[in-house]
Enzyme design. Structure first.
Site, PDB file in Angstrom:
ATOM      1  N   MET A 159       0.849  -1.188   0.000  1.00  0.00           N
ATOM      2  CA  MET A 159       0.000   0.000   0.000  1.00  0.00           C
ATOM      3  C   MET A 159       0.890   1.246   0.000  1.00  0.00           C
ATOM      4  SD  MET A 159      -3.406  -1.060   2.042  1.00  0.00           S
ATOM      5  CE  MET A 159      -2.831  -0.823   3.703  1.00  0.00           C
ATOM      6  N   GLN A 162      -2.532 -12.573   7.814  1.00  0.00           N
ATOM      7  CA  GLN A 162      -2.771 -12.242   6.399  1.00  0.00           C
ATOM      8  C   GLN A 162      -2.144 -13.285   5.471  1.00  0.00           C
ATOM      9  OE1 GLN A 162      -2.527  -8.167   4.510  1.00  0.00           O
ATOM     10  NE2 GLN A 162      -0.430  -8.772   4.106  1.00  0.00           N
ATOM     11  N   HIS A 203       9.188  -3.744   3.369  1.00  0.00           N
ATOM     12  CA  HIS A 203       8.803  -3.901   1.960  1.00  0.00           C
ATOM     13  C   HIS A 203      10.053  -4.122   1.088  1.00  0.00           C
ATOM     14  CE1 HIS A 203       5.470  -1.020   3.266  1.00  0.00           C
ATOM     15  NE2 HIS A 203       4.811  -2.109   2.894  1.00  0.00           N
TER      16      HIS A 203
HETATM   17  O1  PAF Z   1      -0.010  -5.892   3.707  1.00  0.00           O
HETATM   18  C1  PAF Z   1      -0.473  -4.963   3.015  1.00  0.00           C
HETATM   19  O2  PAF Z   1       0.159  -3.920   2.823  1.00  0.00           O
HETATM   20  C2  PAF Z   1      -1.834  -5.107   2.386  1.00  0.00           C
HETATM   21  O3  PAF Z   1      -2.695  -5.802   3.225  1.00  0.00           O
HETATM   22  C3  PAF Z   1      -1.794  -5.764   0.976  1.00  0.00           C
HETATM   23  C4  PAF Z   1      -1.244  -7.187   1.061  1.00  0.00           C
HETATM   24  C5  PAF Z   1      -0.934  -4.931   0.062  1.00  0.00           C
HETATM   25  C6  PAF Z   1      -3.197  -5.852   0.374  1.00  0.00           C
HETATM   26  O4  PAF Z   1      -3.761  -4.588   0.171  1.00  0.00           O
END
Ligand code: PAF
Length: 269
Positions: free
Chosen positions: A25, A144, A32
């Site tokens: 996001m 997740q 990241h």
């Molecule tokens: O982990 C995240 O940043 C979000 O949940 C993702 C996996 C990009 C989905 O929008």
């Protein structure tokens, strides 16, 4: 790096195989970037996506104020050698059939009841249009990645879901875009979350789970954190720990100065 802003265009590209997708996001941090680096080292091409997915935010959550740092993100991705950046159109999350996840009625799913539906629905769309050989996620969001792995397996989607280690700030706080809401001093203080669950992990084999949970919650509460949950569950399916459990997940979500912070540790038994 090629920046692509339309779904039609991303669909038409013939990526060099095998290629990996890193869905984000934006407001990229070292967590990241570790995923992008892994992608570059292990696949022919890497696509990073940046999309603040409205479907995964609750009514009173920070959708509209979620940090946006797109030019900085582009610079970081370029410096790593990412091949493509996909920034979908605003309507990317519209008119989708909402997907019901498994494992979403515990931990973060209790206080964020529609969050994982939103995540899974958008990830399903990314996987359908991009069809990557692998899709990379961080283990900070343990629930997740477990939900996505289960879904991909159940639906026989031909994408490997790869989960990579949590990257931490200097004093142990798990990296998150939401850490931007905190000062350096706050971040140092919030290192207590990780030290607390680490201490709990070290006593797992000698003390009862109930005692450990209650001690850890007391510690965090006394330090000034509001506790959403602190749980010890079977890491394979987030159910209660049983005789058959071979690895446990110690997971917590706390609120500090209105910022929701999550962290976890997995321990093999
Ligand atoms: O982990 C995240 O940043 C979000 O949940 C993702 C996996 C990009 C989905 O929008």
């Amino acid at each position: 790096m090629e920046v692509i802003k339309s779904t039609e265009e991303i669909k038409s590209i013939n990526f060099d195989s095998p290629f990996a997708l890193v869905p984000t996001m934006g407001n990229l941090h070292k967590g990241h970037l570790s995923l992008v680096k892994y992608g570059i080292e292990n696949y022919s091409e890497v696509i990073t996506s940046i999309f603040i997915n409205p479907l995964q935010f609750g009514k009173n959550e920070d959708f509209s104020s979620y940090p946006k740092t797109i030019s900085q993100d582009i610079q970081l991705l370029e410096s790593l050698g990412c091949n493509y950046l996909f920034i979908p159109e605003k309507n990317f999350a519209e008119n989708l059939n909402i997907i019901e996840p498994k494992f979403s009625d515990v931990l973060c799913g209790l206080s964020r009841p529609t969050h994982f539906q939103g995540v899974l629905t958008i990830i399903d769309k990314f996987l359908r249009i991009i069809k990557p050989n692998a899709c990379l996620f961080g283990l900070k969001d343990y629930q997740q990645q477990l939900i996505i792995k289960e879904f991909v397996k159940r639906k026989k989607i031909k994408t490997d879901i790869i989960s990579l280690p949590i990257v931490r700030e200097k004093f142990g706080l798990a990296m998150s875009s939401r850490n931007n809401y905190l000062s350096d001093e706050d971040k140092k203080f919030c290192g207590k979350i990780y030290s607390c669950i680490k201490k709990l992990a070290a006593s797992l084999k000698t003390t009862s789970l109930e005692v450990l949970k209650s001690e850890a919650k007391d510690f965090l509460q006394n330090a000034g954190f509001e506790i959403d949950y602190l749980e010890i569950v079977d890491a394979n399916n987030l159910s209660s720990v049983s005789k058959n459990t071979d690895k446990v997940l110690i997971a917590t979500a706390v609120i500090y100065k209105k910022v929701r912070l999550i962290d976890n540790i997995v321990v093999s038994l």
